[in-house]
Design a protein around this motif. Sequence first.
Motif, short mmCIF file in Angstrom:
data_model
loop_
_atom_site.label_atom_id
_atom_site.label_comp_id
_atom_site.label_asym_id
_atom_site.label_seq_id
_atom_site.Cartn_x
_atom_site.Cartn_y
_atom_site.Cartn_z
N VAL A 38 0.77 -1.12 0.12
CA VAL A 38 -0.09 -0.11 0.17
C VAL A 38 1.01 1.46 -0.05
CG1 VAL A 38 -1.94 1.06 1.17
CG2 VAL A 38 -1.71 -1.19 1.23
N THR A 39 0.88 2.14 -0.92
CA THR A 39 1.50 3.17 -1.09
C THR A 39 0.44 4.78 -0.96
OG1 THR A 39 3.03 2.25 -2.66
CG2 THR A 39 2.77 4.72 -2.67
N ASN B 200 5.80 13.14 -2.36
CA ASN B 200 6.55 12.35 -1.33
C ASN B 200 5.59 10.89 -1.51
OD1 ASN B 200 6.06 11.83 2.05
ND2 ASN B 200 8.03 11.33 1.17
N THR B 201 6.27 9.85 -1.33
CA THR B 201 5.30 8.74 -1.21
C THR B 201 5.92 7.89 0.02
OG1 THR B 201 6.91 7.49 -2.72
CG2 THR B 201 5.04 8.32 -3.93
N ARG B 202 4.83 7.28 0.66
CA ARG B 202 5.23 6.31 1.81
C ARG B 202 4.48 5.01 1.58
NH1 ARG B 202 3.66 10.85 6.54
NH2 ARG B 202 5.11 12.45 5.55
N SER B 203 5.23 3.72 1.60
CA SER B 203 4.87 2.62 1.35
C SER B 203 4.85 1.76 2.46
CB SER B 203 5.47 1.92 0.15
OG SER B 203 5.28 2.75 -1.01
N LYS B 204 4.26 0.58 2.46
CA LYS B 204 4.13 -0.57 3.38
C LYS B 204 3.75 -1.78 2.59
CE LYS B 204 3.41 -1.04 8.41
NZ LYS B 204 2.84 -0.47 9.60
N THR B 205 4.61 -2.77 3.02
CA THR B 205 4.51 -4.07 2.39
C THR B 205 4.10 -5.24 3.40
OG1 THR B 205 5.69 -3.58 0.52
CG2 THR B 205 5.27 -5.85 0.83
N PHE B 206 3.17 -5.93 3.07
CA PHE B 206 2.81 -7.07 3.93
C PHE B 206 3.00 -8.45 3.59
CE2 PHE B 206 0.47 -3.13 4.94
CZ PHE B 206 0.48 -3.03 6.38
N PHE B 207 2.70 -9.39 4.22
CA PHE B 207 2.90 -10.81 3.87
C PHE B 207 1.59 -11.46 3.27
CE2 PHE B 207 6.31 -11.11 6.90
CZ PHE B 207 7.55 -11.51 6.15
N SER B 208 0.40 -10.88 3.89
CA SER B 208 -0.96 -11.35 3.33
C SER B 208 -1.25 -10.11 2.43
CB SER B 208 -1.83 -11.49 4.48
OG SER B 208 -1.81 -10.48 5.23
N GLY C 207 -3.14 10.13 -2.47
CA GLY C 207 -3.45 9.14 -3.43
C GLY C 207 -3.27 7.92 -2.82
N ILE C 208 -3.90 6.95 -2.93
CA ILE C 208 -3.52 5.62 -2.29
C ILE C 208 -3.58 4.66 -3.54
CG2 ILE C 208 -4.48 3.57 -0.85
CD1 ILE C 208 -6.15 5.83 0.78
N THR C 209 -2.54 4.07 -3.50
CA THR C 209 -2.29 2.78 -4.48
C THR C 209 -1.76 1.32 -3.52
OG1 THR C 209 -1.43 4.34 -6.32
CG2 THR C 209 -0.78 2.01 -6.59
N VAL C 210 -2.49 0.53 -4.33
CA VAL C 210 -2.02 -1.02 -3.95
C VAL C 210 -1.59 -1.55 -5.09
CG1 VAL C 210 -2.94 -3.21 -3.10
CG2 VAL C 210 -4.08 -1.23 -2.73
N SER C 211 -0.44 -2.37 -4.80
CA SER C 211 0.56 -3.05 -5.73
C SER C 211 0.99 -4.15 -5.33
CB SER C 211 1.65 -2.19 -6.25
OG SER C 211 2.65 -1.85 -5.11
N THR C 212 1.90 -5.12 -6.00
CA THR C 212 2.18 -6.45 -5.78
C THR C 212 0.81 -7.20 -5.75
OG1 THR C 212 3.86 -5.64 -4.11
CG2 THR C 212 3.67 -7.87 -4.35
N LEU C 213 0.17 -7.31 -6.94
CA LEU C 213 -1.00 -7.95 -6.99
C LEU C 213 -1.34 -9.32 -7.41
CD1 LEU C 213 -2.95 -4.94 -8.92
CD2 LEU C 213 -3.15 -5.12 -6.53
N THR C 214 -2.17 -9.98 -6.76
CA THR C 214 -2.54 -11.20 -7.44
C THR C 214 -4.03 -11.18 -7.55
OG1 THR C 214 -3.11 -12.00 -5.15
CG2 THR C 214 -0.79 -12.40 -5.81
N TYR C 215 -4.49 -12.03 -8.63
CA TYR C 215 -5.88 -12.09 -9.23
C TYR C 215 -6.41 -13.55 -8.94
CZ TYR C 215 -4.79 -7.97 -11.74
OH TYR C 215 -4.51 -6.55 -11.94
N GLY C 216 -7.66 -13.26 -8.45
CA GLY C 216 -8.34 -14.61 -8.23
C GLY C 216 -9.37 -14.67 -7.13
#
Length: 353
Positions: A283-284, A295-303, A333-342
């Motif tokens: 999430v950015t 300026n961008t600030r991000s956080k990455t999770f396992f789930s 702005g809010i962006t979600v990346s490292t996407l999976t589908y299904g």
Amino acid sequence: MRKIIHIDMDAFYASVEQRDNPALRGKPVAVGGTKARGVVAAASYEARQFGVYSAMPSSTALRKCPTLIMVPTRFEVYQQVSRQIREIFLRYTDLVEPLSLDEAYLDVTENKQNLKSAMFIAQRIKHEIYQETRLTASAGVSFNKFLAKVASGQNKPDGLTVVLPQDAEAFVEALPIEKFYGIGDVTAAKMKQLGIHFGADLKERTEVDLRRHFGKSGSYFFQIARAQDERPVEPNRIRKSIGSERTFQNDLETEEEMLPELCKLAGEVAYDLHRLEAAGKTVTLKLKYHDFTLNTRSKTFFSTIREEDMLLEIAAELLHTPHFPAKPIRLLGITVSTLTYGNHQSGQLSFPF
């Protein structure tokens, strides 16, 4: 010359709810959100008559329409209906590019039924969708994606609009600038300040002039003003990120001003994640200050993450990480990346890495 169809379901989520619950038919219905908070994911045509639209805060929607009936989203149902509709598309062509659960491009230049008329194919698809789902769709038919997309919105609901090659130039010239696909509210307002109100006004501008005012998007605007769009229909196109951002007329300075805007953005992003059957791990938060520094600030999770509440909680945390913005904010702005589908089951957030 290519034959492109853009199919757009009419008020899809709300129409499914009205189909499945006869008590909702003919009444103003909003899907998503609650009376206290959240964002409208879809509005019925009865609700739209009161000025209620998707991505609107629920509180605003209820002020505009006090009799509005709010129902929770049922994404598993919408996804099942979307798969039904996609099977209908595939009867005619394998060149299907879904944009979301409720809309897609089809290239029917060469099609499985060996039909010469793209308009006739669009008519048949609309008929089969209604026969098999009891839902209506609108279709736009033309020789490129831009024209087909704009055309599908011209005569909603249950519309069919064809833009022939010989009519394309006049069609674009008469089009109000806010109706151009790819031109949002902020860009449209800026264009109007520059005296650009219709396609004809946009066409008068040089590419250099448009790039000076709108950056690299200026080249795209230059092309579509001339009804040009060479993008192919891409059946395997996968988005790498899903996000939403908003530029404000007045700069924001306090958390009390920023949190409601983050709530709207989280709702819009969650809506897009659900309709695209996606979830992400990163999430950015995007911040543009009054002096245009970024300026961008991000956080990455396992789930994976896709729910509005989680997105809002993470964005609010990032707003204070490493510290609350020291300068006024003109864009969030809010962006979600490292996407999976299904299919995704949301769970507890894992520790970030």
